[in-house]
Design an enzyme around this catalytic site. Sequence first.
Site, PDB file in Angstrom:
ATOM      1  CD1 TRP A  90       0.092   5.062   7.840  1.00  0.00           C
ATOM      2  CD2 TRP A  90      -1.534   5.756   6.524  1.00  0.00           C
ATOM      3  NE1 TRP A  90      -0.962   4.805   8.528  1.00  0.00           N
ATOM      4  CE2 TRP A  90      -2.001   5.020   7.549  1.00  0.00           C
ATOM      5  CE3 TRP A  90      -2.283   6.280   5.441  1.00  0.00           C
ATOM      6  CZ2 TRP A  90      -3.316   5.042   7.752  1.00  0.00           C
ATOM      7  CZ3 TRP A  90      -3.800   6.179   5.587  1.00  0.00           C
ATOM      8  CH2 TRP A  90      -4.393   5.533   6.763  1.00  0.00           C
ATOM      9  CG  ASP A 104       4.085  13.671   4.636  1.00  0.00           C
ATOM     10  OD1 ASP A 104       3.955  14.626   5.078  1.00  0.00           O
ATOM     11  OD2 ASP A 104       3.174  12.629   4.941  1.00  0.00           O
ATOM     12  CE1 TYR A 128       0.339   8.850   9.019  1.00  0.00           C
ATOM     13  CE2 TYR A 128       2.474   9.269   8.036  1.00  0.00           C
ATOM     14  CZ  TYR A 128       0.980   9.304   8.117  1.00  0.00           C
ATOM     15  OH  TYR A 128       0.358  10.563   7.311  1.00  0.00           O
ATOM     16  CE1 TYR A 149      -5.201  11.624   3.596  1.00  0.00           C
ATOM     17  CE2 TYR A 149      -4.710  13.714   4.158  1.00  0.00           C
ATOM     18  CZ  TYR A 149      -5.606  12.771   4.303  1.00  0.00           C
ATOM     19  OH  TYR A 149      -6.625  12.864   5.307  1.00  0.00           O
ATOM     20  NE  ARG A 198      -6.976   6.545   2.957  1.00  0.00           N
ATOM     21  CZ  ARG A 198      -7.405   6.554   4.236  1.00  0.00           C
ATOM     22  NH1 ARG A 198      -7.627   5.588   5.009  1.00  0.00           N
ATOM     23  NH2 ARG A 198      -7.520   7.812   4.644  1.00  0.00           N
ATOM     24  CE  LYS A 251      -1.027  -2.931  -9.669  1.00  0.00           C
ATOM     25  NZ  LYS A 251       0.206  -2.621  -9.428  1.00  0.00           N
ATOM     26  N   GLY A 264       2.734   6.461  -1.702  1.00  0.00           N
ATOM     27  CA  GLY A 264       3.506   5.411  -1.034  1.00  0.00           C
ATOM     28  C   GLY A 264       4.081   4.493  -1.913  1.00  0.00           C
ATOM     29  NE  ARG A 305       1.938  -1.790   1.253  1.00  0.00           N
ATOM     30  CZ  ARG A 305       1.228  -2.424   2.507  1.00  0.00           C
ATOM     31  NH1 ARG A 305       2.067  -3.177   3.351  1.00  0.00           N
ATOM     32  NH2 ARG A 305       0.119  -2.192   2.491  1.00  0.00           N
ATOM     33  CD  GLN A 363       4.227  -1.217  -4.091  1.00  0.00           C
ATOM     34  OE1 GLN A 363       4.386  -0.577  -3.187  1.00  0.00           O
ATOM     35  NE2 GLN A 363       3.434  -2.347  -3.942  1.00  0.00           N
TER      36      GLN A 363
END
Length: 329
Positions: free
Chosen positions: A21, A52, A57, A214, A219, A225, A290, A292, A296
């Site tokens: 996403w 996924d 998205y 999910y 999120r 953090k 997820g 980026r 990660q």
Amino acid sequence: MEKVQLGKSDVHISQIVFGAWAIGGQAWGGNDDKDAIEAIKKSHDLGITSIDTAPVYGFGHSESLVGKAINEIGRDKLEILTKFGFNWKTEKGEYQFPTSDGGKTYAYAGRDGIMQEVEDSLKRLGTDYIDLYQIHRPDATTPIEETMEALKELQQQGKIRAIGMSNHTVEMMKRAGEVIDLASTQSPYSMVYRKIEKDIVPFCVEENVGILAYSPLQRGLLTGKITSDYEFKGDDHRADNKFFKEPNRSRTNEFLEKIKPMAEERDVTLAQLVINWTVQRPGISAALVGARNEKQASENAKSLSFRLTDEELGKINSELEQVVIDHDV
């Protein structure tokens, strides 16, 4: 990384799934395309072979990036999970939210929409089949039976291997199951958002339906953090999400401080501890996470390099009972 079978289908996925996403850019404060592709490649190298994504998205951008990664990695080395059911090209369906350019997005799962969407997704992904095709959200304007009949047709044509649902109720899954073999459902699930344990988890365990969790890190909130003074940038949707507002943010951070020593003893991050806990929960087939960038992605893969003991799980669950979160989101 161990793979799990989705329901009665012949599709097996990695227990951590690359959630694509955020790499779509829209609603997450932007994204770097090159970093996103490298994140997918690094995830694959470390055993995360399932991705996924969805057309909505980034309005096609996420699927296009996944397609570029597929081309570099090889289609036979990946399991591709995507969705359908959001329409921003016509006004068919039930209105949901505005597009990034001021248009409108509708939930629509009629047969004509599905047949067009699958072709668009296959083109963006650069493949001739999808491993798991999922209806993204309920469409109040289309009977679920009509939707499932269309999916059965696509399955018979070989364009999709297995059929899944996302964000649907048990009653909707039961109706769908009268038409097709339902392989999985995708639902929001995390340490601080466990509503599916009341009905969806028991149903899926009994009916042998896989559960893809999910937002297991809520999120980003469960990474530790998101401090009290953390500020979201650009169009980041989390700024208005109740989990990130007070007192929920502080309550969650207080909980994380209590389990932080457990992560430190194992020399893992809080996020890795949380993902590990999620995958060990009853009925959960895999967690969508997820990334980026490569860093990660590497951190995500290490989440299953250990296994929490029954004693550790007990301590975490005991602390969770003290966390009071407003679930009205």
